[in-house]
Structure formats: C-alpha cells, structure tokens
Motif scaffolding. Sequence first.
Motif, mmCIF file in Angstrom:
data_model
loop_
_atom_site.group_PDB
_atom_site.id
_atom_site.type_symbol
_atom_site.label_atom_id
_atom_site.label_comp_id
_atom_site.label_asym_id
_atom_site.label_seq_id
_atom_site.Cartn_x
_atom_site.Cartn_y
_atom_site.Cartn_z
ATOM 1 N N ARG A 63 0.840 -1.194 0.000
ATOM 2 C CA ARG A 63 0.000 0.000 0.000
ATOM 3 C C ARG A 63 0.882 1.254 0.000
ATOM 4 N NH1 ARG A 63 -5.033 0.796 4.015
ATOM 5 N NH2 ARG A 63 -5.894 -0.631 2.453
ATOM 6 N N SER A 118 -1.572 8.734 1.692
ATOM 7 C CA SER A 118 -2.247 7.707 2.477
ATOM 8 C C SER A 118 -2.640 8.312 3.820
ATOM 9 C CB SER A 118 -1.310 6.508 2.642
ATOM 10 O OG SER A 118 -2.028 5.423 3.187
ATOM 11 N N ASP A 144 -12.215 7.951 4.176
ATOM 12 C CA ASP A 144 -13.272 7.134 3.579
ATOM 13 C C ASP A 144 -14.613 7.404 4.249
ATOM 14 O OD1 ASP A 144 -11.434 5.876 5.440
ATOM 15 O OD2 ASP A 144 -12.667 4.087 5.363
ATOM 16 N N HIS A 250 -16.231 6.886 -3.351
ATOM 17 C CA HIS A 250 -15.203 6.294 -4.226
ATOM 18 C C HIS A 250 -13.859 6.128 -3.516
ATOM 19 C CE1 HIS A 250 -18.001 6.961 -7.488
ATOM 20 N NE2 HIS A 250 -18.124 8.218 -7.106
ATOM 21 N N SER A 252 -11.220 4.591 -1.102
ATOM 22 C CA SER A 252 -11.062 3.231 -0.576
ATOM 23 C C SER A 252 -11.041 3.260 0.952
ATOM 24 C CB SER A 252 -9.778 2.606 -1.121
ATOM 25 O OG SER A 252 -8.648 3.222 -0.537
ATOM 26 N N SER A 253 -11.430 2.147 1.547
ATOM 27 C CA SER A 253 -11.507 2.040 3.006
ATOM 28 C C SER A 253 -10.116 1.799 3.600
ATOM 29 C CB SER A 253 -12.438 0.883 3.388
ATOM 30 O OG SER A 253 -12.231 0.523 4.732
ATOM 31 N N LYS A 256 -10.788 -1.992 5.123
ATOM 32 C CA LYS A 256 -11.440 -3.080 4.383
ATOM 33 C C LYS A 256 -10.843 -3.294 2.995
ATOM 34 C CE LYS A 256 -15.804 -2.421 6.813
ATOM 35 N NZ LYS A 256 -17.069 -1.657 6.710
ATOM 36 N N THR A 257 -10.204 -2.278 2.439
ATOM 37 C CA THR A 257 -9.575 -2.425 1.127
ATOM 38 C C THR A 257 -8.314 -3.295 1.281
ATOM 39 O OG1 THR A 257 -10.322 -0.202 0.611
ATOM 40 C CG2 THR A 257 -8.626 -1.115 -0.817
ATOM 41 N N PRO A 258 -8.012 -4.170 0.297
ATOM 42 C CA PRO A 258 -6.786 -4.984 0.403
ATOM 43 C C PRO A 258 -5.567 -4.099 0.699
ATOM 44 C CG PRO A 258 -8.090 -5.711 -1.472
ATOM 45 C CD PRO A 258 -8.787 -4.512 -0.906
ATOM 46 N N GLU A 261 -3.247 -2.327 -1.839
ATOM 47 C CA GLU A 261 -3.684 -1.248 -2.744
ATOM 48 C C GLU A 261 -3.355 0.138 -2.218
ATOM 49 O OE1 GLU A 261 -7.793 -1.649 -3.877
ATOM 50 O OE2 GLU A 261 -7.502 -3.748 -4.487
ATOM 51 N N ARG A 263 -4.037 4.095 -1.647
ATOM 52 C CA ARG A 263 -5.324 4.683 -1.262
ATOM 53 C C ARG A 263 -5.673 5.975 -1.998
ATOM 54 N NH1 ARG A 263 -6.992 5.367 4.394
ATOM 55 N NH2 ARG A 263 -9.021 5.533 3.375
#
Lengths: 351, 351
Positions: A63, A118, A144, A250, A252-253, A256-258, A261, A263
């Motif tokens: 990330r 991030s 988010d 839109h 990302s969490s 909860k987002t992988p 990834e 952000r």
Amino acid sequence: MSNNHVAYEELYQFILGCLRKVGVCTESATCVAEGLASTSLFGIDSHGIKLLPHYVRAAKNGRINLNPKYQFTLKSHCAGVLDADHAFGHHAGTVAMNQAIELAKEFGLGAISVANSSHYGAAGFFAIKAAYQDMIGLSFTHADSLMLSANGKRPFFGTNPISFCAPVEGEEPFYLDMATTSISWNQVMLSSSQDQNLQAGWAVDENGDGTIEPKLARALNSIGGYKGYGLSMMIEILCSLLTAMPFGRHISSMYKTPISEHRHLGHFFLAINIAAFTEVDDFKKRLKEMMTEIRQEPSKGIAAVMCPGDPQKAHKKNRSEKGIPVLDVTWKEFEGLARDLEVPLPNVKRG
Amino acid sequence: MSNNHVAYEELYQFILGCLRKVGVCTESATCVAEGLASTSLFGIDSHGIKLLPHYVRAAKNGRINLNPKYQFTLKSHCAGVLDADHAFGHHAGTVAMNQAIELAKEFGLGAISVANSSHYGAAGFFAIKAAYQDMIGLSFTHADSLMLSANGKRPFFGTNPISFCAPVEGEEPFYLDMATTSISWNQVMLSSSQDQNLQAGWAVDENGDGTIEPKLARALNSIGGYKGYGLSMMIEILCSLLTAMPFGRHISSMYKTPISEHRHLGHFFLAINIAAFTEVDDFKKRLKEMMTEIRQEPSKGIAAVMCPGDPQKAHKKNRSEKGIPVLDVTWKEFEGLARDLEVPLPNVKRG
C-alpha cells in the motif's frame, strides 16, 4: 488496567526500528515515528502508536511506497500540488506543510494540496509545525465514507478533520484538531477493542438508526447536523478536487480495502504568515490574554472552561513524566512485531 | 400571514434610496442594498432586508462612517490588512474580498483581514464573489459574545460564522454559510418578533440552562459542543488578532451598545485560485458530479439528501418569480422609513 507506560523516546525508537526493518526509508520512518509518538504524547490515543501494526502491514504489503519520489507542481507563486507517490501520509504531509511554510515566508501565504497520499494520522501534527514558526497553520484531510449524510441513511463523506494552530506567548501553540463527526472512526475501533459502549448520538447502524454498540456502528453523526456535513464537504472539495483524487464513496476504506492497494488520498495545508498582517509579538501576547480570560470564565462546575488543546497539553505534561500508556491489546501487537522483525521491545517505565 | 411579496429590484432600490437619503455614499449604499436584497432572495431572512431599519439608525447616529476612506497595508505579496474606517461591513467586505481575488489571480492565494468594520450581514455574500471568478472563497467574521462556552455558564465568543463557496459546472456556486452556533442571533430575534418558540438545544438562559423561549435566550449552543466552540475561537483569532480588534467579551453588542458608537469589528477573507492547483474546468465538472451523486443518496424519507446551498438555490428560484416575502413587522418599519425619509415604498407583487 495493567497498561504499560513507556517513555516517548522509547516508543519513537521502536516505531522507527520496525519501519526501517520492513524497508521504509529513513525520512518516512522518522516522520511516522515522530507523528505517532507525539500524537500519543498529546493523549490522542485513537491516532497515535496504536496505528503502528496497521502501518507495518501497509508498508510490507505494497500500500505504501517505501522510497517515495516527491514531485511538486507549482503553477503559481504561493500555491501548488505535491504528488506524494504513495508515501506515508505523515511524510507527505510534513514535506507539504514545510513547503507551505517556506512559501508563506516569502509571499505571506502558502498552500499545498497533496495527491496520492495515504492515512496521515492526526491533522494537528502538521498544523502545529507552522505555529512553531510563528505562523498560523491549517491542515485538512479527507477520509473514507463514514459520516452519516444530512437527511441520509448512509455515509457519503468521511470524518474529514480540520486542524488550526497558532503561536501563543509563553506556552505551547493554540491547538485545535477535530473531526467533523462527533468522534473519529479510530475512536470507535478503540472503544470496540476495549469493549466500551459509545455515547448516544455519536454513531448509527446500517439503517441509519442510532446505536451505542461500536460493533454495530456503520456511520458517525456529524457535528451540528447539516453544518458538520457541510464542513466535511468543504474539506472534501479541498482534498479531492484540488488534487484530482477520488471523493466520497469512491475513496477506498482504510481497513477493508486490500492492504496491497494504494489509497489515493488527498490533503490540504495552508500557512498564514502572521507578520504579513500584524506584529507577531502583539499577536502572541494577545492570544495569551484571550486564553487567560477564557480559562477564568465561570464554569458550570463540572469542568473548567478550557481552550482547545488544553487537555492535550495536560496529557503531554503528564505523559512526559509518567510515560505514555500502551493498551494491553496494543502491547500484545508490539510483542508480535518485536518478535517478527527482531526489534527490541521498548522499555517499560518504572514508577 | 399577510406578508407582502416584493421583487428583488424593488427592494434593492428602496434600500439604496433610504441609505442615500441619510447621506451614505453611493458605493456603500450599493453594497448594502445588494447584500441585504440578495441575502433575502436566498431565503436567509435573518440577515437580509429586516436589517435595513437598524442600518439606517446606525448610519444616522454615527456608528457608521458615511464616506469611508479605505487604507490597505500590504506588507507581503499576497496578504494584508484593510482598515475600513468604520464603513458598513457590506462595503468593507466587498472591497476586501475583491482585493483578495486580485491577489489570488497574480499569486495563487490572496487574504485580506479587515479592521474597524461593522456588521457585515451574511458571510456568504462575500465568499460567493470568489466563486463567480472561478476561485474558492472563504469569509469569516467575529461577532459579539453570544455562544455558550464549553463547560461555561455564559458566552465568550460570538456566533462567528464561516462561509465557503466554490464554482460548479452548470449551476450556481457551491454555497456553505453557517454560524458555529446551532442558529444565528438574528434568528432568535426573528423568532421573538414572530412569537415562535426555539427548538430545544438551540439556546440557553442567563444561568446557562436550556430554554425554548426566545425572550429568555442569553446565549446559543455551539455545534458539537467543544468542537463548534473551537471553530469559533479559530475565527476569533483570524478576525480579532490579525486585525488588532477587540475579542470575546470586549466586543461591543450589535443592539445594546449606543448606536453612536463604532463597533471595531474584524473580518477575514481568503481567495484560493483553483487554477494554481488543477484545471478549472475539471474542478467544476467533478464538483458537479459530486453534487449529483449526493443528491441521489438514499434518504430517510423525511427530506432528500441535499448539498449545502440547495435550500438557498430553491429560495432564489422561487423568490425570483414570486417576490421576496416582507414580514408584516418589517413592512411596518419600511412604511415608517418611507414616510420619514420621503422614499417611495417598494411596489407589492401581484400574484
């Protein structure tokens, strides 16, 4: 409550050590270590050292860019965009706020919006940097989708915080750092990990109905209903639209987002050079007078009338002496990190 | 409810006529007329045409300088102070916001703090001027002590509002204009004049205890408790300390201070040039997308999910067609002004 108490410096070195071990560059690791440890020193446990395990995962799994290459685009004299190349937010924000301060020294004002960042921790960590240089600092980030929309059933905007700091004669800077929701989402998680209920009016469940159970919470109420929601939208405009980053649902969490990834978060920083308006010494003297008067206001008897930042200053004093409490749940995670990364655990303070 | 409805242009001319008759210079009178009439057109009745009788008294009795001589002090490139020489706040704010916009065109940002001003009406009247020039506009003012302090028994800060406006593709600008209290003090007075109760949680009496009776209200609750109080202090710092104006309980009362006395109010305006950060057309297009998504969010069924400013835009559409309602109590005052100043009463709209 068998929480361990640990000195700031010990925690700083532990965070730095863990992040360096997973390959984070020295500059990023230093910013994150300072950010997390100083936020906990201020008593803001929701945004301090408890985030380290998450940040280590983010660094290990892609990330976060371990060695970001920053790029400023300055189309005008005193404002522009920093592309943070998916750095830690603490590092990106430090670079951007410092640049805003430099611009304000020359032009009176400086503003930098940050793209491709991030999670940046506590907003005040950046705004206070301007105050230490006799300026007013403002710091904003979007986040988010977690704030219940006015009239809505579900969240659109995040807890989008605002921080405003200013220098004061004879004491630490004036320090305002607040989510535009009743509480921050990290506080919900903190309550959940400690099996504590939330206060009524703070959160709602999946139907938009009030709940005091942190595990059922799906969105947070904004301050002042449509007003806090409006402030959150203001912050979203600064952080999403001046940076070409995603907005609202839109985004990302954080959790909860992988974790592999990026952000694509945005921030906005503003430095206001007090000297462009008035004598700095007069400003600081009068702010001290204002704060002294406020602290002498008649109170309802429950607690004194305080200035924003006063609880944080009290925590800083107390925790500088007694150490920063590390929750048992966090200490267990630290033990895991120490073992996995072969970094010495911080020494526990003896009373 | 026998309120008269009057067209914007009729009200504008009436306000202009009254102020000119008491000696107000054309430029000031024009700014006030535009400010009051457009604020009522937006449905913000607390800060619109109802203020005319007070403003006429202020102009006749020395509070307001009828022919102000403005003086800018620009110590830096893009920020400085306007001494407004006790002008009407509508005029001072217009001059200052326009200057901030000019600075932002050249440097990317522009900020002007205003000293020695008076009540400036609705904060959004100024911020929207930046949005009409493809910039983000922010507008702040302090006000006399009317916000209950956090933990306190009485007010220290005012209802200190914030306005933030930004341009949107295909519609009027995004428009946020909010007091940092639950309601504005002018709304309390409006409720009092109409014998309407306040909502619970809005106001407190002289002991700091909640009241719904506007006549007993002595202070207003801040939004989100200590958070709204913190925002109000932020605004006080910008408006009092960057301008060397009085703060907190030292600020004179709008209505209780003798009408012959200057008020020494301060304001703060910021213009952010969108082009310094991103493509203006992209920004406006994406803000339109954001607002469209928000308006389609699932609602609780009571009212739709709206964007800040949507109720004002609906009022503007409706009142442009049907006229602006003039409360009977205000109409009576207008009749008095028309008689005393020999200015023709505005024509009433026929349905």
